[in-house]
Design a protein around this motif. Structure first.
Motif, mmCIF file in Angstrom:
data_model
loop_
_atom_site.group_PDB
_atom_site.id
_atom_site.type_symbol
_atom_site.label_atom_id
_atom_site.label_comp_id
_atom_site.label_asym_id
_atom_site.label_seq_id
_atom_site.Cartn_x
_atom_site.Cartn_y
_atom_site.Cartn_z
ATOM 1 N N ASN A 78 0.629 -1.377 -0.143
ATOM 2 C CA ASN A 78 0.058 0.002 0.014
ATOM 3 C C ASN A 78 1.004 1.216 0.062
ATOM 4 O O ASN A 78 2.069 1.193 0.283
ATOM 5 C CB ASN A 78 -0.879 0.068 1.095
ATOM 6 C CG ASN A 78 -0.054 0.071 2.408
ATOM 7 O OD1 ASN A 78 0.162 1.056 2.925
ATOM 8 N ND2 ASN A 78 0.024 -1.168 3.147
ATOM 9 N N LYS A 112 -1.201 -2.737 6.967
ATOM 10 C CA LYS A 112 -2.545 -2.012 6.985
ATOM 11 C C LYS A 112 -3.559 -3.024 6.684
ATOM 12 O O LYS A 112 -3.519 -4.073 5.896
ATOM 13 C CB LYS A 112 -2.548 -1.139 5.653
ATOM 14 C CG LYS A 112 -3.990 -0.266 5.369
ATOM 15 C CD LYS A 112 -3.590 0.680 4.249
ATOM 16 C CE LYS A 112 -5.057 1.603 4.052
ATOM 17 N NZ LYS A 112 -4.972 2.551 3.044
ATOM 18 N N LEU A 121 -9.002 -2.402 2.879
ATOM 19 C CA LEU A 121 -9.750 -1.101 2.596
ATOM 20 C C LEU A 121 -11.413 -1.387 3.089
ATOM 21 O O LEU A 121 -11.749 -2.272 2.803
ATOM 22 C CB LEU A 121 -9.679 -0.773 1.270
ATOM 23 C CG LEU A 121 -8.153 -0.422 0.781
ATOM 24 C CD1 LEU A 121 -7.998 -0.642 -0.754
ATOM 25 C CD2 LEU A 121 -7.840 1.036 1.348
ATOM 26 N N GLU A 177 -13.675 4.103 2.435
ATOM 27 C CA GLU A 177 -12.516 4.666 1.747
ATOM 28 C C GLU A 177 -12.739 4.383 0.443
ATOM 29 O O GLU A 177 -11.879 4.981 -0.386
ATOM 30 C CB GLU A 177 -11.295 3.645 2.205
ATOM 31 C CG GLU A 177 -10.996 3.975 3.650
ATOM 32 C CD GLU A 177 -9.809 3.014 4.235
ATOM 33 O OE1 GLU A 177 -8.593 3.509 4.003
ATOM 34 O OE2 GLU A 177 -9.972 1.764 4.335
ATOM 35 N N LEU A 178 -13.775 3.618 -0.090
ATOM 36 C CA LEU A 178 -13.668 3.105 -1.579
ATOM 37 C C LEU A 178 -14.971 3.707 -2.392
ATOM 38 O O LEU A 178 -14.820 3.946 -3.465
ATOM 39 C CB LEU A 178 -13.615 1.640 -1.683
ATOM 40 C CG LEU A 178 -12.447 1.116 -1.158
ATOM 41 C CD1 LEU A 178 -12.656 -0.413 -1.171
ATOM 42 C CD2 LEU A 178 -11.058 1.285 -2.182
ATOM 43 N N LEU A 217 -3.816 1.741 -3.227
ATOM 44 C CA LEU A 217 -4.347 2.168 -2.088
ATOM 45 C C LEU A 217 -4.183 1.023 -0.898
ATOM 46 O O LEU A 217 -3.934 1.306 0.209
ATOM 47 C CB LEU A 217 -5.634 2.521 -1.998
ATOM 48 C CG LEU A 217 -6.180 3.666 -2.864
ATOM 49 C CD1 LEU A 217 -7.697 3.547 -3.328
ATOM 50 C CD2 LEU A 217 -5.739 4.872 -2.479
ATOM 51 N N ILE A 275 -8.568 -4.830 -1.002
ATOM 52 C CA ILE A 275 -10.015 -4.911 -0.604
ATOM 53 C C ILE A 275 -10.621 -6.015 0.186
ATOM 54 O O ILE A 275 -11.155 -5.903 1.057
ATOM 55 C CB ILE A 275 -11.130 -4.468 -2.064
ATOM 56 C CG1 ILE A 275 -12.284 -4.307 -1.560
ATOM 57 C CG2 ILE A 275 -10.841 -5.713 -2.900
ATOM 58 C CD1 ILE A 275 -13.308 -4.014 -2.754
#
Length: 477
Positions: free
Chosen positions: A52, A285, A288, A292-293, A431, A434
């Motif tokens: 990320n 991390k 997501l 955030e998406l 990013l 998912i």
């Protein structure tokens, strides 16, 4: 050969546990002196599935490579998409990439290390790519490449290397890689699960199994840094090193030993996605989130394009069809051999996709599930056919005239062509993921749909509900 399947739980429970505080402290200490820029050449866009806050470039111009060198991040990715190339194309682009890297390194005065990231199920243009990189780096610089390190471990996809044999998890069963559908790939097939034998097979005997250096799980679990370093220091003549791993901690211990040796010796790496995360010191991390998406201001439907033909993708597509909120459009990809019929089919699919997205309906366009092969006896003929189908799929994505709420592409070649050709992405920020092993790009300002989350879903990753789960996260409630 003839390796047996293993019970994953039983095998993992027998391994000596780590003191993770010690492992992490040792790695942090070792990496303080490591100053090389890490350049990951990704043969399809799924290689960022463990990182990320890292940039990926979709060309290998000197300008892009210089941006990567100048960025304060330790690592950057270059998407080559070479798994969709012929051998000759692969040779050409890796020669160009290596030359540009060396030239930028000289101009900036910064040293580098190259990781050739490829498939965790052992598919791809091996050994051509790393041989070309070695030859060109040595030709254009003063570097001498001593060896090649091979780490196909990728826990997110259930890929483990134990006693030098590479396994693919199917539930709680570890299946030798050569016994899976991936080994039967028309272009990149193989017959060996033992990585020493796989190396000998793929190099056509140039590098024999008895010359392969192996780093065992017991050496790693004993934190035998000095023993591992002695093995690495003895590697010469571009001989191979196989690293066993079943956990990120194994890779961390190996990297701790490796970076000390790399003060004097040079290696090229052929790995799956785990090594870049560790050596690039990417912060862990969580997955997501929907917040955030999802863009709640865009009321258009999403766009899902499914090109991969492996069994896992077909199973995931069937589970996706359980969602009533999605309009499904089958694209008859067999028509690529009939130009007129193909044009009519593309017109139909594109019209339906645009109409539904504009109405706020999420659309899933998918290729026919049966495999379509030339059966000419030439593996590259099958690859060219796959590329022709991908070009048609890309044309569908290129013809979406309304900005979707999100885009998900399923399959390595598919997601690369959609990202680079249909969306025109030159530089994207990763990013995160998912779902485990499923990365998301944020498209750049230069792209057709700027600042849009683009989900890159590998064909061979995820459980049966994975694609449906990802879509449910991305859809507006």
């Amino acid at each position: 050969m003839n390796e047996k399947s293993l019970d994953k739980t039983t095998i993992l429970e027998t391994l000596k546990p780590y003191d993770m505080n010690r492992v992490n402290t040792d790695l942090d200490s070792a990496m303080r002196t490591f100053q090389k820029k890490i350049i990951v050449l990704d043969d399809d866009p799924t290689g960022v599935q463990t990182v990320n806050d890292i940039y990926v470039y979709t060309d290998w111009s000197k300008e892009s490579i210089r941006q990567g060198f100048d960025d304060d991040k330790a690592m950057f990715f270059i998407l080559t998409n070479s798994r969709g190339f012929t051998k000759e194309e692969t040779r050409r682009i890796h020669t160009e990439i290596a030359k540009n890297i060396v030239e930028v390194s000289k101009e900036t005065g910064k040293d580098f290390v190259v990781i050739s990231r490829s498939d965790s199920t052992l598919r791809g243009h091996y050994p051509i790519e790393t041989l070309i990189l070695k030859g060109c780096i040595e030709e254009y610089s003063s570097k001498k490449i001593d060896g090649e390190i091979i780490i196909p471990f990728f826990v997110e996809g259930g890929r483990y290397t134990i006693n030098n044999v590479h396994y693919v998890a199917d539930g709680n069963t570890l299946v030798p890689a050569a016994s899976t559908e991936f080994a039967a790939d028309k272009t990149f097939g193989y017959s060996s699960s033992d990585l020493r034998e796989w190396i000998e097979e793929k190099t056509e005997g140039k590098y024999t199994k008895d010359r392969v250096t192996c780093i065992s799980l017991s050496e790693l679990r004993d934190l035998d840094y000095e023993g591992i370093q002695r093995k690495l220091e003895a590697v010469t003549d571009f001989n191979k090193v196989v690293v066993n791993a079943v956990d990120y901690a194994d890779v961390k211990v190996f990297v701790t030993a490796l970076v000390k040796v790399m003060e004097k010796k040079n290696f090229i790496f052929r790995t799956a996605a785990a090594l870049p995360r560790v050596i690039g010191q990417v912060c862990e991390k969580g997955l997501l989130t929907k917040d955030e998406l999802v863009n709640t201001t865009n009321r258009n439907g999403g766009f899902i394009i499914v090109g991969s033909h492996v069994n896992k993708t077909t199973q995931q597509l069937e589970r996706l069809k359980e969602l009533d909120s999605i309009t499904f459009i089958e694209f008859n990809c067999f028509l690529v051999v009939d130009e007129q019929a193909l044009e009519q089919e593309l017109t139909r699919v594109i019209r339906l996709a645009n109409e539904n997205i504009k109405k706020g309906k999420t659309v899933a366009v998918y290729t026919r599930r049966e495999r379509f092969d030339v059966n000419s006896g030439n593996n590259e003929d099958d690859l060219r056919l796959a590329v022709k189908i991908s070009e048609a799929v890309t044309r569908i994505a290129s013809s979406i005239t309304v900005r979707p709420n999100f885009i998900i592409a399923k399959g390595g070649i598919t997601s690369s062509d959609v990202g680079t050709k249909a969306l025109g992405v030159k530089k994207a920020l990763v990013l995160g993921q998912i779902l485990p092993g499923i990365p998301v790009w944020m498209t750049g300002a230069e792209s057709r749909f700027p600042n849009m989350p683009y989900v890159i879903f590998p064909g061979n990753v995820g459980n049966e509900t994975g694609l449906r789960d990802a879509v449910e996260i991305m859809q507006i409630n």
